[in-house]
Design a protein around this motif. Structure first.
Motif, short mmCIF file in Angstrom:
data_model
loop_
_atom_site.label_atom_id
_atom_site.label_comp_id
_atom_site.label_asym_id
_atom_site.label_seq_id
_atom_site.Cartn_x
_atom_site.Cartn_y
_atom_site.Cartn_z
N CYS A 143 0.87 -1.17 0.00
CA CYS A 143 0.00 0.00 0.00
C CYS A 143 0.91 1.22 0.00
CB CYS A 143 -0.90 -0.01 1.24
SG CYS A 143 -2.20 1.25 1.22
N GLU A 144 0.74 2.07 -1.01
CA GLU A 144 1.68 3.19 -1.15
C GLU A 144 0.99 4.37 -1.82
OE1 GLU A 144 3.96 5.25 -0.23
OE2 GLU A 144 5.39 3.57 -0.10
N PHE A 145 1.46 5.58 -1.52
CA PHE A 145 1.01 6.75 -2.26
C PHE A 145 1.30 6.55 -3.73
CE2 PHE A 145 1.71 8.74 1.97
CZ PHE A 145 0.43 9.23 2.16
N SER A 146 0.48 7.16 -4.59
CA SER A 146 0.64 6.94 -6.01
C SER A 146 0.29 8.20 -6.78
CB SER A 146 -0.24 5.75 -6.45
OG SER A 146 0.18 5.26 -7.69
N GLN A 147 0.01 8.04 -8.07
CA GLN A 147 -0.27 9.18 -8.94
C GLN A 147 -1.71 9.09 -9.43
OE1 GLN A 147 2.00 11.49 -9.27
NE2 GLN A 147 3.64 10.34 -8.28
N PRO A 148 -2.60 10.00 -9.00
CA PRO A 148 -3.98 9.97 -9.47
C PRO A 148 -4.04 10.00 -11.00
CG PRO A 148 -3.77 11.51 -7.65
CD PRO A 148 -2.38 11.09 -8.02
N PRO A 149 -4.79 9.08 -11.61
CA PRO A 149 -4.80 9.01 -13.08
C PRO A 149 -5.59 10.13 -13.75
CG PRO A 149 -6.27 7.35 -12.14
CD PRO A 149 -5.54 7.97 -10.99
N VAL A 150 -6.53 10.74 -13.04
CA VAL A 150 -7.34 11.83 -13.61
C VAL A 150 -6.60 13.15 -13.41
CG1 VAL A 150 -9.53 13.05 -13.52
CG2 VAL A 150 -9.47 10.57 -13.18
N ASN A 151 -6.41 13.89 -14.49
CA ASN A 151 -5.55 15.07 -14.45
C ASN A 151 -6.00 16.10 -13.43
OD1 ASN A 151 -3.30 16.66 -15.65
ND2 ASN A 151 -4.97 18.04 -16.23
N VAL A 152 -7.30 16.40 -13.35
CA VAL A 152 -7.78 17.43 -12.42
C VAL A 152 -7.56 17.00 -10.97
CG1 VAL A 152 -10.17 16.56 -12.38
CG2 VAL A 152 -9.70 18.98 -11.87
N VAL A 153 -7.71 15.72 -10.69
CA VAL A 153 -7.44 15.21 -9.34
C VAL A 153 -5.96 15.30 -9.04
CG1 VAL A 153 -7.59 13.20 -7.81
CG2 VAL A 153 -9.44 13.68 -9.42
N GLU A 184 8.28 15.55 -1.02
CA GLU A 184 9.25 15.27 -2.10
C GLU A 184 9.23 13.81 -2.50
OE1 GLU A 184 12.90 16.63 -0.47
OE2 GLU A 184 12.41 18.77 -0.69
N SER A 185 9.10 12.92 -1.52
CA SER A 185 9.13 11.49 -1.81
C SER A 185 7.88 11.05 -2.57
CB SER A 185 9.28 10.67 -0.52
OG SER A 185 8.15 10.80 0.32
N ILE A 186 6.73 11.65 -2.26
CA ILE A 186 5.51 11.33 -2.98
C ILE A 186 5.59 11.84 -4.42
CG2 ILE A 186 3.03 11.80 -3.15
CD1 ILE A 186 2.96 11.88 -0.08
N ALA A 187 6.08 13.06 -4.58
CA ALA A 187 6.16 13.67 -5.91
C ALA A 187 7.09 12.89 -6.84
CB ALA A 187 6.62 15.12 -5.79
N SER A 188 8.13 12.29 -6.29
CA SER A 188 9.11 11.58 -7.13
C SER A 188 8.80 10.09 -7.28
CB SER A 188 10.51 11.75 -6.54
OG SER A 188 10.59 11.16 -5.25
N TRP A 189 7.74 9.62 -6.62
CA TRP A 189 7.42 8.19 -6.66
C TRP A 189 6.73 7.84 -7.98
CZ3 TRP A 189 9.29 4.22 -4.41
CH2 TRP A 189 8.60 2.99 -4.37
N PRO A 190 7.01 6.67 -8.56
CA PRO A 190 6.44 6.32 -9.86
C PRO A 190 4.94 6.02 -9.79
CG PRO A 190 7.68 4.47 -8.97
CD PRO A 190 7.96 5.65 -8.08
N ASP A 191 4.34 5.90 -10.97
CA ASP A 191 2.91 5.64 -11.03
C ASP A 191 2.60 4.15 -10.82
OD1 ASP A 191 3.58 4.38 -13.41
OD2 ASP A 191 2.76 5.97 -14.69
N GLN A 192 1.32 3.82 -10.86
CA GLN A 192 0.85 2.48 -10.55
C GLN A 192 1.43 1.44 -11.51
OE1 GLN A 192 -0.81 5.32 -10.62
NE2 GLN A 192 -2.72 5.26 -9.43
N GLN A 193 1.47 1.76 -12.79
CA GLN A 193 1.95 0.79 -13.78
C GLN A 193 3.43 0.47 -13.58
OE1 GLN A 193 -0.08 3.43 -14.53
NE2 GLN A 193 -1.87 2.08 -14.69
N THR A 194 4.22 1.50 -13.24
CA THR A 194 5.65 1.28 -13.03
C THR A 194 5.89 0.40 -11.81
OG1 THR A 194 6.18 3.43 -14.02
CG2 THR A 194 7.87 2.41 -12.63
N LEU A 195 5.20 0.66 -10.71
CA LEU A 195 5.37 -0.17 -9.52
C LEU A 195 4.91 -1.60 -9.80
CD1 LEU A 195 6.14 -0.67 -6.64
CD2 LEU A 195 3.99 0.37 -5.89
N SER A 196 3.82 -1.76 -10.54
CA SER A 196 3.37 -3.11 -10.90
C SER A 196 4.45 -3.86 -11.68
CB SER A 196 2.08 -3.03 -11.72
OG SER A 196 1.00 -2.57 -10.95
#
Length: 245
Positions: A143-153, A184-196
């Motif tokens: 379970c980790e912070f990630s990148q919301p896929p919807v641009n406005v979110v 900073e760590s959240i901003a630099s963390w990869p998206d869901q597909q990369t972690l998968s």
């Protein structure tokens, strides 16, 4: 980001006593909801051996232990471990690094990590270690912070991280530098597909993820192949070579 393990450990040492309270404040109470989803994904059974990596004060370990599993809570921060032992004396807390787990191969039925993989200097090495200590057929849940896929979110979330969260941390924490690192760590963390893909590369199969809170957080799962599955995979890879010989 360059994440020196000693510096990361020291940062969490300094925030150990108020860590869970501040997390609840800064997440707007969503941390409890995320833990519920995590617990459902783990689905612990009585007697199972479960390793909770980056367990901190044991907030994620306690529900698993309550379900009857034999939980080992591991963290790199002595301050977090001390606080965890005080709060949960029935749980085994162990000091150690996610990149060099102090356990034998094929030891655990499940390995979990909540909001800790992002703080590891070499997260892909940690995923390989999770694979090593799992029994064949064992499961990993991240379970980790990630990148919301919807641009406005995503843009709204980035604005919150840049403006609102640092102000809250400065007002509520004696160590706001730790929460500057969080941003900073959240901003630099990869998206869901990369972690998968990292999880698959570590050797896991049946890899999937589920977005929580519009993708602010993602819950990833995978399985270590059973001995039978591993044998079948090896046979399939060997078959073309046999046909060509």
């Amino acid at each position: 980001m360059q994440k020196d393990p000693d510096q990361v450990a020291g940062m969490f040492d300094a925030t150990a006593k108020r860590y869970d309270l501040l997390n609840s404040l800064l997440s707007g109470g969503n941390d409890r909801l995320w833990r519920i989803h995590m617990q459902r994904a783990v689905a612990p059974k009585p007697g199972e051996r479960i390793l909770d990596v980056a367990a901190g004060t044991g907030a994620s370990s306690a529900p698993t232990a309550k379900a009857g599993a034999l939980v080992t809570a591991l963290d790199i921060s002595h301050g977090m471990l001390e606080e965890g032992r005080r709060r949960h004396p029935d749980i085994e807390f162990v000091h150690g690094s996610a990149e060099e787990l102090p356990f034998d191969d094929d030891t655990f039925d499940a390995v979990t990590i909540s909001f800790g993989l992002r703080n590891v200097q070499q997260p892909r090495a940690a995923l390989s270690e999770f694979h090593r200590v799992l029994k064949p057929g064992g499961r990993v849940i991240v379970c980790e912070f990630s990148q919301p896929p919807v641009n406005v979110v995503r843009k709204s979330y980035e604005l919150y991280l840049r403006t609102v969260l640092p102000g809250l941390a400065k007002a509520a924490s004696s160590n706001p530098e730790a929460y500057r690192y969080l941003v900073e760590s959240i901003a630099s963390w990869p998206d869901q597909q990369t972690l998968s893909q990292w999880i698959r590369t570590a050797g896991f199969i049946r890899v999937a993820h589920r977005n929580l809170t519009l993708g602010v957080v993602a819950l990833h799962r995978g399985r270590k192949p059973s001995e039978q599955t591993a044998a079948m995979r090896l046979a399939r890879h060997a078959q073309p070579e046999e046909q060509g010989s």
